[in-house]
Design an enzyme around this catalytic site. Sequence first.
Site, mmCIF file in Angstrom:
data_model
loop_
_atom_site.group_PDB
_atom_site.id
_atom_site.type_symbol
_atom_site.label_atom_id
_atom_site.label_comp_id
_atom_site.label_asym_id
_atom_site.label_seq_id
_atom_site.Cartn_x
_atom_site.Cartn_y
_atom_site.Cartn_z
ATOM 1 N N TYR B 440 0.800 -1.239 0.000
ATOM 2 C CA TYR B 440 0.000 0.000 0.000
ATOM 3 C C TYR B 440 0.833 1.290 0.000
ATOM 4 C CZ TYR B 440 -0.273 -0.271 5.276
ATOM 5 O OH TYR B 440 -0.051 -0.333 6.613
ATOM 6 N N GLU B 441 0.171 2.383 -0.241
ATOM 7 C CA GLU B 441 0.844 3.685 -0.447
ATOM 8 C C GLU B 441 1.809 3.639 -1.631
ATOM 9 O OE1 GLU B 441 -0.465 5.997 1.002
ATOM 10 O OE2 GLU B 441 -1.378 5.009 2.725
#
Lengths: 597, 597
Positions: B440-441
């Site tokens: 994620y990110e």
Amino acid sequence: MPTYRAPVADTLFVLNDVLGYARHANLPGFSDAGPDVLEAILGEAARLAEEVVQPTNRIGDIEGCARHGDGSVTTPAAFKDAWRQYREGGWLGLAVPADFGGQGLPYTVHSAVGEYFSSANMAFTMYPGLTQGAIAAILAHGSDEQKKAYVPKMAEGAWTGTMNLTEPHCGTDLGLLRTRAVPAGDGTYRISGQKIFISAGEHDLSENIVHLVLARIEGAPEGVKGISLFIVPKFLPDASGDPGARNAVSCGSIEEKMGIHGNATCVMNYDGATGWLLGEANGGLKAMFVMMNEARLGVGMQGLAVGEVAYQNAVAYARERLQGRSLSGPKEPDKKADPIIVHPDIRRGLMTMRAFNEAGRALVLWTALQSDVAHRSGDDKERQAADDLLGLMTPVIKGVLTDKGFEHAVMAQQVFGGHGYIEEHGMSQFVRDARIAMIYEGANGIQALDLVGRKLALNGGRAVQAFFKEVGEFCEANRADEKMVPFTKVLKKGLNDLQAATMWLLQNAMQKPDNAGAASTDYLHLFGLVALGYMWGRMVKAAQQKLGEGGDAAQLCEAKLVTGRYFMERVMPETAAHLARISTGADTMMALPAEAF
Amino acid sequence: MPTYRAPVADTLFVLNDVLGYARHANLPGFSDAGPDVLEAILGEAARLAEEVVQPTNRIGDIEGCARHGDGSVTTPAAFKDAWRQYREGGWLGLAVPADFGGQGLPYTVHSAVGEYFSSANMAFTMYPGLTQGAIAAILAHGSDEQKKAYVPKMAEGAWTGTMNLTEPHCGTDLGLLRTRAVPAGDGTYRISGQKIFISAGEHDLSENIVHLVLARIEGAPEGVKGISLFIVPKFLPDASGDPGARNAVSCGSIEEKMGIHGNATCVMNYDGATGWLLGEANGGLKAMFVMMNEARLGVGMQGLAVGEVAYQNAVAYARERLQGRSLSGPKEPDKKADPIIVHPDIRRGLMTMRAFNEAGRALVLWTALQSDVAHRSGDDKERQAADDLLGLMTPVIKGVLTDKGFEHAVMAQQVFGGHGYIEEHGMSQFVRDARIAMIYEGANGIQALDLVGRKLALNGGRAVQAFFKEVGEFCEANRADEKMVPFTKVLKKGLNDLQAATMWLLQNAMQKPDNAGAASTDYLHLFGLVALGYMWGRMVKAAQQKLGEGGDAAQLCEAKLVTGRYFMERVMPETAAHLARISTGADTMMALPAEAF
């Protein structure tokens, strides 16, 4: 939902074109599975794996196993029909001698199809896998009566097998084990103690479960020299050989695990259970190692198998998922975005997995062929040479294929982005399942020690010298072939690194064994790279020859050349890093006192 | 059950002795947290993390989050009290300006304690973490009214924040996003669409949830140039600023995930929800990146934090578990076996994790200090230099620390053998939790592309040149110090490999961008090794100076010298392999047609 296609064409290429399977027709069993039969067997196994076993994988993970109040354990509902079809197909006894109810086919064929079933459902395939290991131990060390009583029932899957080593305080160090065996006076023993982490210890797939249990006979020496192996069936065979009275062995609980939820991992309690000595008293470790070695090859295969199915699903997703544009300009301009397979970093993952899997498959089959030669050849010298390679490659296959299989399951999951992290797509399950293969049947650190501390020096280093010679001669023999040079050059460099590391160990580990331990895992992986690189050398050579001959395998052969080149360019550079690390020795690693951590 | 001890002494060593924290006393906020206050803050954070937050980790994993029929979501019961204490301690607003209800302390201090909370419970710490990211975006791009309406409530944890980017068909490629924003005529917008993978999207810890949502205003340009950022609160603030009417946003379902079960990952449905534009129309990506960059540093920290707690538990197990004997003779002859920490291969794992974690901690704090300088310094030149390094290091920290943090959680799990695979010991959770940080990110492949494709060439390569200069000068400055030579020699070799790789990119990636993509992940890790090696150089230098001065830190400093040597000997050799791979380019990687996979 994940999908799976068994790589039959690749298996056939390796067996027929690379390893010269047909040349072994003189060995018992091989003539029963000539090229046509082989292809038919692989095709049928592929169908069963793809259509029957694979669909049980994800639902088996969700449903898992359950232990009930009476100590019984149920497996996922979908496993029953898959098990029935697997049994009826005769897959369990494929390589078991015909005298004991099997088909007597080559272990090589068993290995080839074993990959398919483990890819389709690793947790499911452990039930027959453990049974096959137990069969091997009984065949190697059992009395004629024991063989007759147990093997045919196991070969048809009516009964299954387990291996019982671990106790709460005793894993790797079997010398610590406490389970007791007391002679009952009638030739049997009363077994008492607790075993943990027993895969398939209790379940509802078979009529009986044959536990092979390590225990210590009263008064036996301390340590590993006082361990014996016992056959302890869940139901004692009655006069006609059918399951009779319940034995005093029961499942106390099942473990909640990270993965392989479809396989019941049991705490087994032995409360004066009746057992029969298998092999010699105090010779249990040796007898167990027959099972263990077979199991280690099987576990290495699991790493490869899960890596392969994870790779296949990553490929499918990378072809479908539209996201971003190729760095070299839109590839599918009519769509909103290109499929992510156009992105080099996605390719990097796919090619890394592919290059490893194809070489891993070849290494497993090459080693399986050594096993067949070692067990079936009439030529002493040939048998010994094959047995040397089999012993040498066992820790390499177990350790390297499971470390990398897990790494590649993670890599495949990464291709899915956030979709890989949710359970729905099944990629998480591949990672969770593959993880255990690095641990069980001897954690990979133990494999590395087996290689460095035992296999390397065995018989004056005969096995390792033979392997170095074979790889060196392959490079030498292809020196004049300019199409082979890009491959043999890198392989030779890898071999040089491996030989330098071996020399370093010879010079530095004798007087200081910690140097061997400090080098072990790097050495294992360095060895694996050279073995896999050698497989690539041979596959590329075969592909070039086949391409020269024309025919319909052009696409497979062209892809082999590319994938082999990728392995040489992108995977082999690691050998130098391993050598560099090995050469630093144990001093720094061991310098901190335990309390300083 | 796993345990955790916050590494306060190491944090203080890095801040005080290595990075010269005290020298920044002239920056706003730093004088409020001088050395004594700093130590008190770290101690208090450690206590809260160890005693209050950590005990919620395993039970949070087991209980998970639940969505109810009315769309509400409950978090694990134990989170409530931990959240209350975390709020009351003022930890959420630690680095938020005092004007908006925070304490205005350095981001560096916030980072230092952030590691402790993420180690204690990663899933829990995501709730404040996302809130801090949302605060940063509102402070950077919000109107005064927006800042006043939202930031103080968020800084005290009464309200939490989320970031809404991903849609089912749109992850990395935000240009594809479809969520619509229609002007309502009163300055607000009606937001409609579906967002997925929204961490902390709905839960029961706060009175209100402030969603920052990327959407496309009617008639906006296609692609990323037509994306705007909106504030969409769950409850619309009423006249007095308190949560008023329910907004048309709801949680449609929560995902079943591999890990971070304590954090609710939601499908969020926007059905004409009221939203306020944050920043400029069609400037959403830029505004979101303020949040994203802060979040990326936070995620890198998560990798480090989980790797650290996994390491600590592996150490504890390795000290306790008795199995086998030391290769150099029994170390605890009175016991049945030695603790497994005597075995070199176990040490290898522990030292690898330790050497990485200590350098990772230093790198995070060094970068956090750059962030403080970049945002708070009065000197333009200093500010720019710090901002350059911050931007350069953000993808490195995110990508390298999460890849390695996961790898090390797996390594720590391996120390436990079979006991690591069952959920009971909590090692599986560390692996499952750490896995998401690589995704994620911005998946780590995107971090690598950010480094190679953007950060490297930005402002004519100013940032990367400054970094090379700094590391090169460090090596040069210590050339005469013979105790430093073993370290600087290896560091210089790594720097040379990195510079060679950079040069290769300059020469080969301009005309052929696929060469950049093909190199990106290796380049990211090569960069990380040099950055971490540089941190080791500086830590060793500081430890040597401190040892020369005497005092009570001898044990820590001696251990630093050993651990730094281990990093140089065993970790840095990888730089050459990365360079070798990078130099092979994209040709082989891209050669297979997609349908040939």
